[in-house]
Design a protein around this motif. Sequence first.
Motif, PDB file in Angstrom:
ATOM      1  N   TYR A 173      45.809  47.876 -79.457  1.00 49.54           N
ATOM      2  CA  TYR A 173      45.585  48.985 -78.537  1.00 49.54           C
ATOM      3  C   TYR A 173      46.924  49.521 -78.000  1.00 49.54           C
ATOM      4  O   TYR A 173      47.184  50.724 -77.981  1.00 49.54           O
ATOM      5  N   ILE A 174      47.807  48.615 -77.616  1.00 48.16           N
ATOM      6  CA  ILE A 174      49.126  49.014 -77.105  1.00 48.16           C
ATOM      7  C   ILE A 174      49.893  49.784 -78.191  1.00 48.16           C
ATOM      8  O   ILE A 174      50.527  50.811 -77.942  1.00 48.16           O
ATOM      9  N   LYS A 187      38.433  55.941 -70.584  1.00 47.89           N
ATOM     10  CA  LYS A 187      38.438  56.710 -69.345  1.00 47.89           C
ATOM     11  C   LYS A 187      37.157  56.422 -68.546  1.00 47.89           C
ATOM     12  O   LYS A 187      36.070  56.422 -69.100  1.00 47.89           O
ATOM     13  N   ILE A 243      38.702  43.428 -69.837  1.00 43.77           N
ATOM     14  CA  ILE A 243      39.951  43.927 -70.429  1.00 43.77           C
ATOM     15  C   ILE A 243      39.670  44.890 -71.581  1.00 43.77           C
ATOM     16  O   ILE A 243      40.352  45.889 -71.767  1.00 43.77           O
ATOM     17  N   LEU A 289      48.958  51.721 -68.038  1.00 48.64           N
ATOM     18  CA  LEU A 289      48.757  52.631 -69.171  1.00 48.64           C
ATOM     19  C   LEU A 289      47.636  53.615 -68.868  1.00 48.64           C
ATOM     20  O   LEU A 289      47.726  54.801 -69.152  1.00 48.64           O
ATOM     21  N   TYR A 290      46.592  53.057 -68.271  1.00 45.95           N
ATOM     22  CA  TYR A 290      45.408  53.846 -67.955  1.00 45.95           C
ATOM     23  C   TYR A 290      45.778  54.970 -66.987  1.00 45.95           C
ATOM     24  O   TYR A 290      45.418  56.118 -67.176  1.00 45.95           O
ATOM     25  N   GLY A 317      47.769  39.516 -66.943  1.00 43.56           N
ATOM     26  CA  GLY A 317      48.923  40.340 -67.317  1.00 43.56           C
ATOM     27  C   GLY A 317      48.466  41.586 -68.057  1.00 43.56           C
ATOM     28  O   GLY A 317      48.900  42.707 -67.761  1.00 43.56           O
ATOM     29  N   PHE A 318      47.570  41.395 -69.017  1.00 47.43           N
ATOM     30  CA  PHE A 318      47.036  42.528 -69.790  1.00 47.43           C
ATOM     31  C   PHE A 318      46.415  43.558 -68.859  1.00 47.43           C
ATOM     32  O   PHE A 318      46.564  44.760 -69.043  1.00 47.43           O
ATOM     33  N   LEU A 319      45.715  43.018 -67.897  1.00 47.80           N
ATOM     34  CA  LEU A 319      44.994  43.900 -66.981  1.00 47.80           C
ATOM     35  C   LEU A 319      45.977  44.771 -66.201  1.00 47.80           C
ATOM     36  O   LEU A 319      45.765  45.974 -66.033  1.00 47.80           O
ATOM     37  N   GLU A 344      48.356  53.252 -78.951  1.00 49.12           N
ATOM     38  CA  GLU A 344      48.549  54.180 -77.840  1.00 49.12           C
ATOM     39  C   GLU A 344      49.859  54.934 -77.984  1.00 49.12           C
ATOM     40  O   GLU A 344      49.971  56.103 -77.629  1.00 49.12           O
ATOM     41  N   TYR A 362      44.082  43.765 -78.063  1.00 48.41           N
ATOM     42  CA  TYR A 362      44.921  44.325 -77.007  1.00 48.41           C
ATOM     43  C   TYR A 362      46.261  44.800 -77.582  1.00 48.41           C
ATOM     44  O   TYR A 362      46.735  45.892 -77.281  1.00 48.41           O
ATOM     45  N   MET A 382      37.471  51.665 -66.090  1.00 47.97           N
ATOM     46  CA  MET A 382      38.211  50.668 -65.302  1.00 47.97           C
ATOM     47  C   MET A 382      37.777  50.748 -63.839  1.00 47.97           C
ATOM     48  O   MET A 382      38.545  51.126 -62.961  1.00 47.97           O
ATOM     49  N   VAL A 439      49.129  45.555 -67.122  1.00 46.72           N
ATOM     50  CA  VAL A 439      49.737  46.514 -68.055  1.00 46.72           C
ATOM     51  C   VAL A 439      48.728  47.608 -68.393  1.00 46.72           C
ATOM     52  O   VAL A 439      49.042  48.800 -68.382  1.00 46.72           O
ATOM     53  N   GLY A 440      47.507  47.170 -68.684  1.00 49.64           N
ATOM     54  CA  GLY A 440      46.451  48.119 -69.053  1.00 49.64           C
ATOM     55  C   GLY A 440      46.212  49.132 -67.955  1.00 49.64           C
ATOM     56  O   GLY A 440      46.002  50.316 -68.207  1.00 49.64           O
ATOM     57  N   LYS A 441      46.281  48.675 -66.735  1.00 50.57           N
ATOM     58  CA  LYS A 441      46.034  49.562 -65.597  1.00 50.57           C
ATOM     59  C   LYS A 441      47.120  50.647 -65.523  1.00 50.57           C
ATOM     60  O   LYS A 441      46.833  51.813 -65.297  1.00 50.57           O
ATOM     61  N   LYS A 471      47.804  57.581 -68.630  1.00 49.89           N
ATOM     62  CA  LYS A 471      47.058  58.367 -69.614  1.00 49.89           C
ATOM     63  C   LYS A 471      46.078  59.326 -68.936  1.00 49.89           C
ATOM     64  O   LYS A 471      45.950  60.474 -69.340  1.00 49.89           O
ATOM     65  N   TYR A 472      45.380  58.829 -67.923  1.00 46.93           N
ATOM     66  CA  TYR A 472      44.272  59.640 -67.384  1.00 46.93           C
ATOM     67  C   TYR A 472      44.565  60.288 -66.034  1.00 46.93           C
ATOM     68  O   TYR A 472      43.848  61.162 -65.608  1.00 46.93           O
ATOM     69  N   ILE A 490      39.377  48.571 -70.565  1.00 46.68           N
ATOM     70  CA  ILE A 490      40.404  49.321 -69.840  1.00 46.68           C
ATOM     71  C   ILE A 490      41.024  50.464 -70.633  1.00 46.68           C
ATOM     72  O   ILE A 490      41.772  51.248 -70.079  1.00 46.68           O
TER      73      ILE A 490
END
Lengths: 416, 492
Positions: free
Chosen positions: A33-34, A365, A359, B485-486, B477-479, A37, A30, A368, B481-483, B489-490, A362
């Motif tokens: 990945y951050i 594309k 996770i 970012l997602y 938490g990751f989820l 990015e 993770y 999620m 933050v990841g959301k 990005k998209y 995520i």
Amino acid sequence: MTTADILMLIAVICIWSLLLVNVVLIIAGYLYYIKIENEEVPEIKGEAPFVSIMVPAHNEGKVITKTVESLLALDYPHDRYEIIVINDNSSDNSSELLGDLQRKHDGRNLIVINTDAVTGGKGKSNALNIGFKQSRGELIAIYDADNTPEKTALRYLVAEITNDDTLGAVIGKFRTRNRNTNLLTRFINIETLSFQWMAQAGRWKLFKLCTIPGTNFIMRRSIVESIGGWDVKAIAEDTEISFRIYMMGYRIKFQPKSVTWEQEPQTVKVWFKQRTRWAKGNIYVIIKNIPLLFDRKARNIRFDILYFLSIYFLLLTSLVMSDILLILHALGYVHTTIAGFSSFLWLLAITLFILGTYITLITEKGEMVLSNLWIIMLMYVSYCQMWMVVAAYGLYNYVKDLLFKREVKWYKTERF
Amino acid sequence: MTIHAAEQAASKVLLIYDSLDKGTTREGNVEAMQRLLASYGVQVTLVRSDHYQRGQMDAYAKVIGIHNLTDLKESNQDFLQDVEQYRGDYLHIGTRVPAAVTASLELRVHTGVPGPIRIAIDRLVQEAIRTEQVTIIEHAVGTRYGSLSPAGAPSEFPYGVQNGRYGYAAYFERGNISELAMSHLLKDWLGKAGEARSYVIFKEVYPFSDLQLLERLADRMYEAGIPFIASVQPVFMNTDYPAMKRYMETLKYVQSRNGSIIANAPVVASTVNLSDTTLKGKMEGFIDVLADYGIAPLGLGADFYWTYDQRYAEEGMSFTDSVVLFPNKTLKYRIQTNESKAFPFSAFSMQPGFLEQFGHSGTFMPAMPMNTALTFDFPDTEEKLDDIVERLQSSWISFSDYKHASHTVRTPNSIIMSRSGSVTINGQGVNLDVVIKKVSSDYVYKEKEVKSFETLFNVQNKIFIVIIVLTLIAFTGFLIVGKRLYKRKYYK
């Protein structure tokens, strides 16, 4: 306390240790990945080096045209790479298709090597060795015959390797092209994404270690030369090469922005065959490299060897053993008095598996989505258990081969 | 002959029948006779006439012949000759009356009288009994019992008659008033004196029955002043479980509310295994468990056929001298025998509907000649319970308290007795002042095994829970933050 108790205890410790290791890998993945990015892929340093892309193919008529065309369309300077397709002892129309492609793209560096049962047909490593002999590139890239790399795939890999002399190889990411075909391909899609996250991104972040995935990677010619080509006995040649690269003091980097799309098995039968081949190959490599555990020079790959060792041997035997003990206990053949973890903990662990796997999706594309949560739950009870059978069967085959000295041959993935 | 032997011989009867006459209205009358005889404490030897051997009846002081067949002549000449020469007491029922009986009773009968018929006995009457052709006693000397006449006919003829050694009744069927009429005749013919009593008994009482309903039943019966018997199903295993304790607490309460407890025979599951000789131990075990808990089982309730099975009689009934014998439901013999086990105290089980068939004159029910037990299945709803109690309250029968008679139950470990209303367990009076104790459900059903590595696992368990919970928080938490970012990005 009985013998069964001790066996059970060992099994339980193994299972839980690996669970914790994987948690750590997910977290590391993770963080990587951050980081990636927010980073731009570097530009190629200096002049673009000449690259030989090798594509070993055995009866790949159904997919080979698409693969070669996508390789020809890469945004890498066209005069700075060659494509070598080793059409290894194919009985289908691959050679005609490849001939057509050569005529169509006259002027491009597209080399086709057709072998027959005498000159080839001895597996992927042998095919790569044949291709390597004719290659000119200072960098060697390998793509499987069923791949559709994105335009930028090769450029990103080359850029990484030219910017860091300590890198022996750079690997990209592969995605599942046919992920929406059926439940199995959905499982595989989730599996490949989370595996790459944990085993590649996570390990890179923690140990600067990666394993060559067999496709969409680049490595220095000098390395292949110094290790004397591919080990024809290893059917998991990628893991084998990775170990060799590390032994030479190089590192392998994971650049997830370089993407190739791969066709994955659509039936359980094909999947089972392919995965058994992998499992058996990996077992071969692990056993071959166990002595490295005690080699001072190989200290940076100890984690790898231990990791693989624990997955293929400890985890597998632990799971199988605990299951067998459980069944025997239920049938009244053995008596275990061992205490256990609370059901709550097991529930937490399953939740952890589901959330952890989710996770790792995520970053991609379209992944999620809530439906993936259900699929992961379903995976837990089906696909993961199928893997256990695969690993056990691979181990069984390995032992059988060892005892009967069977020859290694192409167990290629069948197309449909 | 000693007095004891004479007594024994007197209470032994040879019962000879020509046919069970299945498929006719007479089917079951042999069994009815067996039950009646059992209720008089008589030991019966049952013989079909074609199996009768010459001289066999000489060993008995009393013989009963039941002749159901109307169309066939008796083929066993030995039997015919023996009857004519027999010196003991002889009771004849049905057709083909032996010459000696006819002569002694000066009998003149009219055969082939069509049904329906009317029978009356001791202020009870049943009109319009449907039956095949009957024989009517037009003339006889001796004591007359009841009356039998064609329905609607003005004249009355005796149901049965007895004179000296001989007795005769032409008609006897199961399930109607002829059973009662016969019991009167039998009593005199057997020479049984003494007052008989009527009881109320509830069977089908299980540990898994509605115990609160059982308490309620006890209360209602107590309030109504009707003593009763509960024939309780035995428990052979897990007698230390809370469920069993609750069962026994309730039985104890029943006992305190003027209820008497008898053990019911266990349900026979399989008759295949002849080598299973555990019944005695099991029954005695159950008796002991009850006795230890202060409950006094004062007898046994069983299907009647148990007395004609060597194994059941020896192993399952020998601990007591008192029984209530129910009509047979399904016959599951282990070792069938033609000789019954007799009990000093035995009550004749009557279904509630039995007496309701009869009309009666006068307010009070005339006393039954033998001990009877009006038998109810333990009801499963309050409505049914209330209905039963109301029926009993409005009944013209005066019910007796079972423990006022003498009963003894004996196992190697316990002696339970009742004498004139006082009940003792191993010499100690039973405490009837009972409040139901609450039985705790906290019971270790299975001894906990000593587990290995328990501490190790306990510690690990806690550590893992902390680790996983922390990881899950991190993952959440990751989820998030990841959301973000997602989306960045998209969804640009």
